[in-house]
Motif scaffolding. Structure first.
Motif, mmCIF file in Angstrom:
data_model
loop_
_atom_site.group_PDB
_atom_site.id
_atom_site.type_symbol
_atom_site.label_atom_id
_atom_site.label_comp_id
_atom_site.label_asym_id
_atom_site.label_seq_id
_atom_site.Cartn_x
_atom_site.Cartn_y
_atom_site.Cartn_z
ATOM 1 N N VAL A 15 64.665 63.073 46.320
ATOM 2 C CA VAL A 15 64.000 64.343 46.021
ATOM 3 C C VAL A 15 64.442 64.958 44.699
ATOM 4 O O VAL A 15 63.877 65.969 44.276
ATOM 5 N N LYS A 16 65.420 64.351 44.028
ATOM 6 C CA LYS A 16 65.946 64.972 42.814
ATOM 7 C C LYS A 16 65.868 64.096 41.563
ATOM 8 O O LYS A 16 65.825 64.626 40.450
ATOM 9 N N ASN A 17 65.884 62.767 41.706
ATOM 10 C CA ASN A 17 65.933 61.883 40.542
ATOM 11 C C ASN A 17 64.566 61.275 40.261
ATOM 12 O O ASN A 17 64.004 60.585 41.120
ATOM 13 N N GLY A 18 64.054 61.484 39.060
ATOM 14 C CA GLY A 18 62.738 60.961 38.717
ATOM 15 C C GLY A 18 62.705 59.460 38.531
ATOM 16 O O GLY A 18 61.683 58.820 38.772
ATOM 17 N N ALA A 44 68.463 65.260 53.071
ATOM 18 C CA ALA A 44 68.662 65.770 51.717
ATOM 19 C C ALA A 44 69.273 67.158 51.787
ATOM 20 O O ALA A 44 68.983 67.926 52.718
ATOM 21 N N PRO A 45 70.113 67.527 50.813
ATOM 22 C CA PRO A 45 70.752 68.851 50.845
ATOM 23 C C PRO A 45 69.778 69.999 50.646
ATOM 24 O O PRO A 45 70.072 71.135 51.018
ATOM 25 N N ASP A 46 68.610 69.729 50.056
ATOM 26 C CA ASP A 46 67.543 70.720 49.932
ATOM 27 C C ASP A 46 66.244 69.961 49.647
ATOM 28 O O ASP A 46 66.245 68.726 49.583
ATOM 29 N N LYS A 47 65.150 70.690 49.446
ATOM 30 C CA LYS A 47 63.852 70.037 49.275
ATOM 31 C C LYS A 47 63.662 69.403 47.906
ATOM 32 O O LYS A 47 62.742 68.590 47.718
ATOM 33 N N GLY A 48 64.513 69.750 46.943
ATOM 34 C CA GLY A 48 64.423 69.125 45.635
ATOM 35 C C GLY A 48 63.120 69.424 44.928
ATOM 36 O O GLY A 48 62.574 70.526 45.025
ATOM 37 N N ARG A 49 62.596 68.425 44.237
ATOM 38 C CA ARG A 49 61.369 68.578 43.462
ATOM 39 C C ARG A 49 60.144 68.217 44.299
ATOM 40 O O ARG A 49 60.094 67.146 44.911
ATOM 41 N N ASN A 50 59.159 69.091 44.286
ATOM 42 C CA ASN A 50 57.948 68.849 45.069
ATOM 43 C C ASN A 50 57.228 67.576 44.636
ATOM 44 O O ASN A 50 56.689 66.845 45.473
ATOM 45 N N ASP A 51 57.205 67.308 43.319
ATOM 46 C CA ASP A 51 56.475 66.134 42.839
ATOM 47 C C ASP A 51 57.128 64.839 43.300
ATOM 48 O O ASP A 51 56.444 63.863 43.620
ATOM 49 N N LEU A 52 58.465 64.829 43.378
ATOM 50 C CA LEU A 52 59.163 63.625 43.825
ATOM 51 C C LEU A 52 59.055 63.466 45.336
ATOM 52 O O LEU A 52 58.790 62.365 45.837
ATOM 53 N N ARG A 53 59.263 64.556 46.051
ATOM 54 C CA ARG A 53 59.145 64.493 47.510
ATOM 55 C C ARG A 53 57.732 64.081 47.913
ATOM 56 O O ARG A 53 57.524 63.366 48.894
ATOM 57 N N GLY A 54 56.744 64.504 47.111
ATOM 58 C CA GLY A 54 55.356 64.176 47.404
ATOM 59 C C GLY A 54 55.010 62.713 47.197
ATOM 60 O O GLY A 54 53.934 62.268 47.624
ATOM 61 N N HIS A 254 57.842 56.314 10.973
ATOM 62 C CA HIS A 254 56.424 56.000 11.202
ATOM 63 C C HIS A 254 56.237 54.816 12.146
ATOM 64 O O HIS A 254 55.124 54.541 12.587
ATOM 65 N N ARG A 255 57.355 54.130 12.512
ATOM 66 C CA ARG A 255 57.244 52.935 13.350
ATOM 67 C C ARG A 255 57.987 53.047 14.675
ATOM 68 O O ARG A 255 57.737 52.237 15.585
ATOM 69 N N VAL A 256 58.897 53.981 14.802
ATOM 70 C CA VAL A 256 59.683 54.140 16.033
ATOM 71 C C VAL A 256 59.340 55.495 16.660
ATOM 72 O O VAL A 256 59.484 56.541 16.027
ATOM 73 N N HIS A 257 58.882 55.480 17.897
ATOM 74 C CA HIS A 257 58.400 56.679 18.585
ATOM 75 C C HIS A 257 59.196 56.865 19.881
ATOM 76 O O HIS A 257 59.206 55.968 20.737
ATOM 77 N N ILE A 258 59.860 58.009 20.016
ATOM 78 C CA ILE A 258 60.689 58.287 21.194
ATOM 79 C C ILE A 258 59.989 59.335 22.051
ATOM 80 O O ILE A 258 59.678 60.430 21.582
ATOM 81 N N LEU A 259 59.741 58.977 23.314
ATOM 82 C CA LEU A 259 59.011 59.852 24.230
ATOM 83 C C LEU A 259 59.908 60.271 25.390
ATOM 84 O O LEU A 259 60.552 59.430 26.022
ATOM 85 N N HIS A 260 59.949 61.566 25.671
ATOM 86 C CA HIS A 260 60.704 62.088 26.808
ATOM 87 C C HIS A 260 59.734 62.708 27.809
ATOM 88 O O HIS A 260 58.632 63.125 27.458
ATOM 89 N N GLY A 261 60.152 62.770 29.062
ATOM 90 C CA GLY A 261 59.376 63.473 30.075
ATOM 91 C C GLY A 261 58.042 62.838 30.406
ATOM 92 O O GLY A 261 57.110 63.532 30.812
ATOM 93 N N VAL A 262 57.943 61.530 30.272
ATOM 94 C CA VAL A 262 56.698 60.832 30.614
ATOM 95 C C VAL A 262 56.551 60.790 32.135
ATOM 96 O O VAL A 262 57.477 60.399 32.853
ATOM 97 N N SER A 263 55.408 61.173 32.649
ATOM 98 C CA SER A 263 55.194 61.224 34.096
ATOM 99 C C SER A 263 55.030 59.820 34.682
ATOM 100 O O SER A 263 54.654 58.868 33.976
ATOM 101 N N ASN A 264 55.312 59.713 35.974
ATOM 102 C CA ASN A 264 55.136 58.428 36.667
ATOM 103 C C ASN A 264 53.677 57.991 36.661
ATOM 104 O O ASN A 264 53.386 56.796 36.717
#
Length: 372
Positions: A15-18, A44-54, A254-264
């Motif tokens: 519920v917490k790790n993407g 789980a100690p709590d409900k965590g993230r809704n998107d992961l639990r879902g 112009h050739r190396v692109h770093i992306l963060h937070g990409v959804s599943n």
């Protein structure tokens, strides 16, 4: 009618790790819950993230369980490390499975059988990649866990060897059960017209940290065609800044692109649009992104020295983790039009059938039955 086997799971990471341990847990639970002979309780100690639990498939043999009191972090940590044992006994749990290398104190004396999945011991094998205090905490948890466990699952032969060496564990106490991967990566969905990604790119996926060694792939770009790009997808760390500085100082922006937070949801499409996959990690417990890449129809270049050959099989290409020219040469062999490229892909896809979900789940269920 056969009575369902009641299994409890450490669901904190679910519920917490993407990515990483969270992905392992979610994929495994979804595969196991298809077995109607099991009753699955996710603690789980709590409900965590809704998107992961879902992402957990709703079934009548599965439910989440939370502590009665979880108002402050200390209470949550205490419950997960010790207090949970009373709940397991009260709920009639027959086996508790620690999915992320940990078990609660006292479970071995509770009557509840226990099994733990250990993913890697990199903090013992390569402590230079960790803070000193973290290595001590991780090591303490490891030794406490193997004292509590009735049986251990290692996710690769490499990890099993490390457990035997560092934990002084008998071979018979450990079973190797490889990690399964999400079937979403089999969908070849990529729309170049609407994508902001370059026309031709090689891909790397994973936390952008020193151990993952993506700078090797960046340096290899000097020896590759100018129109070829590198797309790096992962969580930002201090090492990311080092990579970014190298990119700037060597005029590779112009050739190396770093992306963060990409959804599943988006990640399979990014795999599908790539030309090749690179995974230059110095040391891994398994390397699930390699399986995802092969499932997406990509040839793979990885590094020697740990378990990556187990994940990628004999038809992927492996180079020394310090040799940027060898990395570039290997990538060249995987680009579209390269001789034997399609044959490598087909043989690799045949190889990774051993990691498909139902087969992995059946091995886990066999271990549960053996414990009971």
């Amino acid at each position: 009618m056969n009575r369902r086997l009641t299994i409890g799971y450490d669901a904190k990471r679910i519920v917490k790790n993407g990515t990483g341990l969270g992905s392992y847990g979610r994929t495994l639970i979804n595969d196991l819950s298809a077995n109607s002979s099991l009753n699955l309780r996710l603690y789980a100690p709590d409900k965590g993230r809704n998107d992961l639990r879902g992402q957990i498939v709703t079934r009548d043999n599965l439910q989440f369980c939370y502590p009665e009191r979880s108002g402050i972090p200390f209470e949550k940590a205490f419950w997960r490390s010790k207090g949970i044992v009373k709940d397991l006994v009260k709920d009639g749990v027959q086996i508790y499975h620690g999915l992320s290398g940990e078990l609660p104190f006292g479970i071995s004396r509770s009557g509840v059988r226990s099994i733990v999945t250990i993913h890697d011991l990199i903090f013992l094998r390569h402590p230079e990649f960790y803070n000193w205090i973290d290595t001590k905490i991780y090591a303490w948890k490891f030794f406490q866990t193997i004292r509590e466990a009735d049986h251990i699952i290692a996710i690769s032969e490499c990890t099993k060897r490390d457990i035997i060496e560092f934990g002084n564990i008998e071979d018979s106490e450990i079973s190797v059960v490889y990690q399964s991967y999400s079937p979403s990566f089999r969908r070849q969905v990529y729309d170049k017209e609407s994508s902001s990604l370059p026309e031709r790119y090689i891909l790397n996926v994973g936390s952008i940290e020193a151990r993952k060694n993506v700078l090797l792939a960046v340096k290899a770009m000097h020896y590759l065609p100018e129109e070829l790009h590198l797309v790096i997808v992962g969580r930002h760390t201090k090492y990311t800044d080092k990579v970014s500085e190298y990119v700037r100082s060597h005029q590779l922006e112009h050739r190396v692109h770093i992306l963060h937070g990409v959804s599943n949801d988006l990640l399979p499409a990014i795999y599908a649009g790539a030309e090749s996959f690179v995974y230059p990690s110095v040391y891994e417990g398994f390397g699930i992104p390699i399986i995802e890449a092969i499932s997406s129809g990509l040839p793979v270049v990885a590094c020697t020295g740990s378990c990556l050959e187990e994940a990628g099989g004999p038809s992927s290409i492996y180079v020394d983790p310090d040799d940027e020219r060898a990395m570039a040469n290997a990538i060249t062999m995987t680009l579209r039009g390269a001789e034997g490229r399609q044959q490598r892909i087909e043989r690799s896809q045949e190889y990774i059938r051993r990691f498909e979900g139902r087969d992995v789940a059946s091995q886990i269920v066999d271990l549960y039955n053996r414990l009971i």
